[in-house]
Design a protein around this motif. Structure first.
Motif, PDB file in Angstrom:
ATOM      1  N   VAL A  24       0.915  -1.442   0.471  1.00  0.00           N
ATOM      2  CA  VAL A  24      -0.054  -0.009   0.343  1.00  0.00           C
ATOM      3  C   VAL A  24       0.667   1.405  -0.059  1.00  0.00           C
ATOM      4  CG1 VAL A  24      -1.543   0.906   1.326  1.00  0.00           C
ATOM      5  CG2 VAL A  24      -1.909  -1.676   1.152  1.00  0.00           C
ATOM      6  N   ARG A  25       1.823   1.324   1.031  1.00  0.00           N
ATOM      7  CA  ARG A  25       2.974   2.631   1.068  1.00  0.00           C
ATOM      8  C   ARG A  25       3.299   3.128   0.106  1.00  0.00           C
ATOM      9  NH1 ARG A  25       6.521   1.449   4.884  1.00  0.00           N
ATOM     10  NH2 ARG A  25       5.101  -0.314   5.723  1.00  0.00           N
ATOM     11  N   ASP A  49      -6.928  10.787  -3.557  1.00  0.00           N
ATOM     12  CA  ASP A  49      -5.309   9.983  -3.232  1.00  0.00           C
ATOM     13  C   ASP A  49      -5.762   8.687  -3.230  1.00  0.00           C
ATOM     14  OD1 ASP A  49      -7.181   9.115  -1.486  1.00  0.00           O
ATOM     15  OD2 ASP A  49      -6.783  11.243  -0.147  1.00  0.00           O
ATOM     16  N   ASP A  51      -5.544   6.395  -0.436  1.00  0.00           N
ATOM     17  CA  ASP A  51      -5.684   5.658   0.778  1.00  0.00           C
ATOM     18  C   ASP A  51      -7.499   6.125   0.127  1.00  0.00           C
ATOM     19  OD1 ASP A  51      -6.172   5.537   3.638  1.00  0.00           O
ATOM     20  OD2 ASP A  51      -7.417   7.368   3.969  1.00  0.00           O
ATOM     21  N   HIS A  52      -8.267   6.789  -0.283  1.00  0.00           N
ATOM     22  CA  HIS A  52      -9.909   6.678  -1.466  1.00  0.00           C
ATOM     23  C   HIS A  52      -9.483   5.251  -1.787  1.00  0.00           C
ATOM     24  CE1 HIS A  52     -10.265  10.253  -0.114  1.00  0.00           C
ATOM     25  NE2 HIS A  52     -11.303  10.003   0.586  1.00  0.00           N
ATOM     26  N   ARG A  55      -8.785   1.854   0.404  1.00  0.00           N
ATOM     27  CA  ARG A  55     -10.188   1.503   0.860  1.00  0.00           C
ATOM     28  C   ARG A  55     -11.249   1.122  -0.254  1.00  0.00           C
ATOM     29  NH1 ARG A  55     -12.150   6.726   3.980  1.00  0.00           N
ATOM     30  NH2 ARG A  55      -9.760   7.784   2.604  1.00  0.00           N
ATOM     31  N   LEU A 106      -0.812  -0.067   8.644  1.00  0.00           N
ATOM     32  CA  LEU A 106      -1.783   0.647   8.362  1.00  0.00           C
ATOM     33  C   LEU A 106      -3.452   0.573   9.036  1.00  0.00           C
ATOM     34  CD1 LEU A 106      -1.149   1.040   4.641  1.00  0.00           C
ATOM     35  CD2 LEU A 106      -0.805   2.758   6.479  1.00  0.00           C
TER      36      LEU A 106
END
Length: 188
Positions: A24-25, A49, A51-52, A55, A106
């Motif tokens: 992820v990172r 971004d 993150d969205h 998710r 995370l």
């Protein structure tokens, strides 16, 4: 808006490939756009971004996983068997394993600060199962939302702690014990 050639599914598939490859990172919107064959602006319009995007990907993965679980018997038996099936499936899910392997930290905000969209999706499923159990008499009466939250908290611990929890123990035995505990806690 993204052209019809590039659906959300295409963008999430590209995200999944990136996360599986680098975690992820290290996943960037640029990498996802390139893999999906879209411009960065097209991707930014849909997801502000990474993150969205991640998710949305995790919610899609969990929803698909819940659809694959098998329930049998009354509502309580279905809830228990589907919860155990979900944990088993998550333990074998390459995306979940990759996130836990490379980016486990995370997950911390979803354990100590707030519930995420994936947890809310699971909780909605649990509330519906518990309400069905109240109606068919297989689950003891109580506040369905509270009962669902306790089941969520119990089962997410099994998901997130699979590696350390199974050290020196048979994973199938742990899941059998979880099934007995859930069944006993929900029985009228």
């Amino acid at each position: 808006m993204t052209s019809q050639r590039h659906t959300d599914e295409d963008l999430l598939d590209a995200t999944r490939e990136c996360v599986l490859e680098v975690g992820v990172r290290r996943t960037t919107l640029t990498d996802v756009a390139k893999r999906a064959g879209v411009s960065r602006m097209t991707l930014y319009r849909r997801y502000p971004d990474v993150d969205h995007l991640v998710r949305a990907l995790m919610t899609r993965e969990f929803a698909a996983l819940l659809e694959r679980t098998q329930g049998r018997g009354n509502a309580r038996e279905q809830l228990v068997s589907r919860a155990v099936d979900a944990i088993r499936l998550l333990g074998a899910n390459p995306l979940m394993q990759r996130v836990l392997q490379l980016d486990a930290e995370l997950m911390l905000p979803y354990l100590v600060e707030r519930l995420g969209s994936t947890q809310r999706l699971v909780e909605e499923f649990l509330v519906a199962q518990i309400e069905a159990g109240h109606l068919d008499g297989s689950i003891r009466f109580g506040d369905a939302k509270t009962q669902a939250r306790v089941v969520l908290l119990t089962t997410q611990g099994m998901v997130l702690s699979t590696r350390p929890a199974t050290s020196g123990l048979d994973p199938a035995s742990l899941l059998d014990e979880l099934a007995r505990q859930l069944d006993g806690a929900l029985k009228p």
